[in-house]
Design a protein around this motif. Structure first.
Motif, PDB file in Angstrom:
ATOM      1  N   GLU A 107       0.854  -1.192   0.000  1.00 38.27           N
ATOM      2  CA  GLU A 107       0.000   0.000   0.000  1.00 38.27           C
ATOM      3  C   GLU A 107       0.887   1.238   0.000  1.00 38.27           C
ATOM      4  O   GLU A 107       1.843   1.303   0.788  1.00 38.27           O
ATOM      5  CB  GLU A 107      -0.912  -0.020   1.237  1.00 38.27           C
ATOM      6  N   ASP A 108       0.602   2.221  -0.864  1.00 39.72           N
ATOM      7  CA  ASP A 108       1.450   3.407  -0.952  1.00 39.72           C
ATOM      8  C   ASP A 108       0.954   4.579  -0.108  1.00 39.72           C
ATOM      9  O   ASP A 108       1.656   5.587   0.005  1.00 39.72           O
ATOM     10  CB  ASP A 108       1.614   3.843  -2.415  1.00 39.72           C
ATOM     11  N   ASP A 109      -0.210   4.470   0.488  1.00 41.97           N
ATOM     12  CA  ASP A 109      -0.724   5.504   1.391  1.00 41.97           C
ATOM     13  C   ASP A 109      -0.094   5.270   2.769  1.00 41.97           C
ATOM     14  O   ASP A 109      -0.447   4.322   3.471  1.00 41.97           O
ATOM     15  CB  ASP A 109      -2.246   5.419   1.456  1.00 41.97           C
ATOM     16  N   ARG A 110       0.843   6.133   3.157  1.00 40.23           N
ATOM     17  CA  ARG A 110       1.601   5.896   4.383  1.00 40.23           C
ATOM     18  C   ARG A 110       0.710   5.893   5.623  1.00 40.23           C
ATOM     19  O   ARG A 110       0.905   5.078   6.533  1.00 40.23           O
ATOM     20  CB  ARG A 110       2.694   6.966   4.528  1.00 40.23           C
ATOM     21  N   GLU A 111      -0.240   6.805   5.685  1.00 40.79           N
ATOM     22  CA  GLU A 111      -1.102   6.865   6.858  1.00 40.79           C
ATOM     23  C   GLU A 111      -1.946   5.601   6.969  1.00 40.79           C
ATOM     24  O   GLU A 111      -2.077   5.013   8.056  1.00 40.79           O
ATOM     25  CB  GLU A 111      -2.005   8.094   6.787  1.00 40.79           C
TER      26      GLU A 111
ATOM     27  N   THR B 206      -1.205   2.707   5.659  1.00 39.87           N
ATOM     28  CA  THR B 206      -0.290   1.598   5.935  1.00 39.87           C
ATOM     29  C   THR B 206       0.014   1.484   7.416  1.00 39.87           C
ATOM     30  O   THR B 206      -0.011   0.393   7.992  1.00 39.87           O
ATOM     31  CB  THR B 206       1.017   1.775   5.149  1.00 39.87           C
ATOM     32  N   ARG B 207       0.321   2.622   8.053  1.00 38.74           N
ATOM     33  CA  ARG B 207       0.616   2.593   9.492  1.00 38.74           C
ATOM     34  C   ARG B 207      -0.590   2.103  10.286  1.00 38.74           C
ATOM     35  O   ARG B 207      -0.446   1.323  11.233  1.00 38.74           O
ATOM     36  CB  ARG B 207       1.013   3.997   9.969  1.00 38.74           C
TER      37      ARG B 207
ATOM     38  N   LEU C  99       5.629  -4.807   5.175  1.00 43.94           N
ATOM     39  CA  LEU C  99       5.058  -3.689   4.430  1.00 43.94           C
ATOM     40  C   LEU C  99       5.864  -3.417   3.171  1.00 43.94           C
ATOM     41  O   LEU C  99       7.087  -3.546   3.154  1.00 43.94           O
ATOM     42  CB  LEU C  99       5.032  -2.421   5.295  1.00 43.94           C
TER      43      LEU C  99
ATOM     44  N   ALA D  32       5.718  -0.322  -0.047  1.00 46.03           N
ATOM     45  CA  ALA D  32       5.052   0.896  -0.486  1.00 46.03           C
ATOM     46  C   ALA D  32       4.876   0.963  -1.996  1.00 46.03           C
ATOM     47  O   ALA D  32       4.227   1.875  -2.510  1.00 46.03           O
ATOM     48  CB  ALA D  32       5.838   2.126  -0.010  1.00 46.03           C
ATOM     49  N   GLU D  33       5.438   0.011  -2.720  1.00 52.45           N
ATOM     50  CA  GLU D  33       5.249  -0.027  -4.182  1.00 52.45           C
ATOM     51  C   GLU D  33       5.316  -1.474  -4.670  1.00 52.45           C
ATOM     52  O   GLU D  33       5.783  -2.363  -3.955  1.00 52.45           O
ATOM     53  CB  GLU D  33       6.269   0.874  -4.904  1.00 52.45           C
TER      54      GLU D  33
ATOM     55  N   ARG E   7       8.669  -3.802  -4.777  1.00 46.83           N
ATOM     56  CA  ARG E   7       9.063  -4.296  -3.462  1.00 46.83           C
ATOM     57  C   ARG E   7       8.097  -5.389  -3.000  1.00 46.83           C
ATOM     58  O   ARG E   7       8.504  -6.399  -2.411  1.00 46.83           O
ATOM     59  CB  ARG E   7       9.078  -3.140  -2.455  1.00 46.83           C
TER      60      ARG E   7
ATOM     61  N   ASP F  77      -2.957  -2.998  -2.617  1.00 45.76           N
ATOM     62  CA  ASP F  77      -3.662  -1.840  -3.166  1.00 45.76           C
ATOM     63  C   ASP F  77      -3.716  -1.958  -4.688  1.00 45.76           C
ATOM     64  O   ASP F  77      -2.758  -2.414  -5.322  1.00 45.76           O
ATOM     65  CB  ASP F  77      -2.924  -0.563  -2.744  1.00 45.76           C
TER      66      ASP F  77
END
Length: 228
Positions: free
Chosen positions: A18-22, A24-25, A40, A42-43, A46, A62
């Motif tokens: 998931e690339d939405d950091r908020e 994801t956390r 995790l 982010a793209e 990876r 995502d």
């Protein structure tokens, strides 16, 4: 909150791409509270690397990812024999988008914004369906029951494995065509061990219990599933 594993069981492993950091956390904390071991990415590239190099009990991906989008990521994982159940998250709710995700190999699809309770319920459902389909793993003419850790031999006999022996054999059997390096097996099965020699030790134990052909050595590379 309820632990998804039983007493003494290793935690279930979850990959979130998931690339939405908020978001994801939030998801990482939520599932960690539920007893999951969470990785995790982010793209998509990876996520592909993690999905191919580690074993997961479930994937949350995502739809709109940078570098490699979620549908293509899932298609590549399925093409490499990765069968972990997948839930696709998306901001798109059209029928065409849902069909694309399902055709790529997703078991479920959830449109953002979503309710946390619904997400948790859907991931639990993924586990149930996956376990129903994978009650036994084929080992040539035999089979492994992951729940009981019993191997059924072609002769009709049954051999009980230790927890570590069963996890190693499962890692080989879930990707039977793949050659596994000692480093990848140490990371996926014996991540608490400091050296790769533990892999050789447990290959020896499996061969002693099930026969020399159950694990095949690929010189200069590692191990792959053999046959009973």
């Amino acid at each position: 909150m309820a632990d998804p594993t039983g007493p003494g069981d290793p935690p279930r492993r979850l990959l979130i791409v998931e690339d939405d950091r908020e978001l994801t956390r939030m998801l990482a904390g939520l599932f960690a509270e539920q007893g999951y071991a969470v990785d995790l990415a982010a793209e998509g590239q990876r996520g592909l690397h993690l999905g191919l190099s580690r074993d997961y009990d479930a994937l949350i991906i995502d739809r709109g990812l940078p570098v490699l989008d979620g549908v293509e990521l899932l298609r590549r994982l399925r093409g490499r024999g990765i069968t972990a159940p997948a839930l696709v998250l998306t901001g798109y709710g059209s029928l065409a988008d849902r069909v694309a995700g399902l055709d790529a190999g997703a078991e479920d699809y959830l449109v953002k914004p979503f309710e946390i309770d619904e997400l948790l319920a859907r991931v639990r459902a993924l586990h149930r369906r996956h376990l129903d389909r994978a009650q036994v793993l084929p080992l040539g003419a035999g089979r492994l029951d992951p729940g009981s850790r019993l191997v059924s031999l072609p002769t009709g006999e049954h051999v009980e494995l230790s927890g570590r022996e069963a996890r190693l054999l499962m890692a080989l059997a879930t990707r039977p065509a793949q050659v596994h390096t000692r480093a990848s097996l140490r990371q996926r099965v014996f991540d608490e061990a400091r050296t790769e020699s533990i892999v050789d030790t447990y290959v020896y134990y499996l061969r002693a219990k099930l026969g020399a052909d159950v694990v095949r050595t690929v010189r200069g590379v590692g191990y792959r599933l053999g046959k009973l």
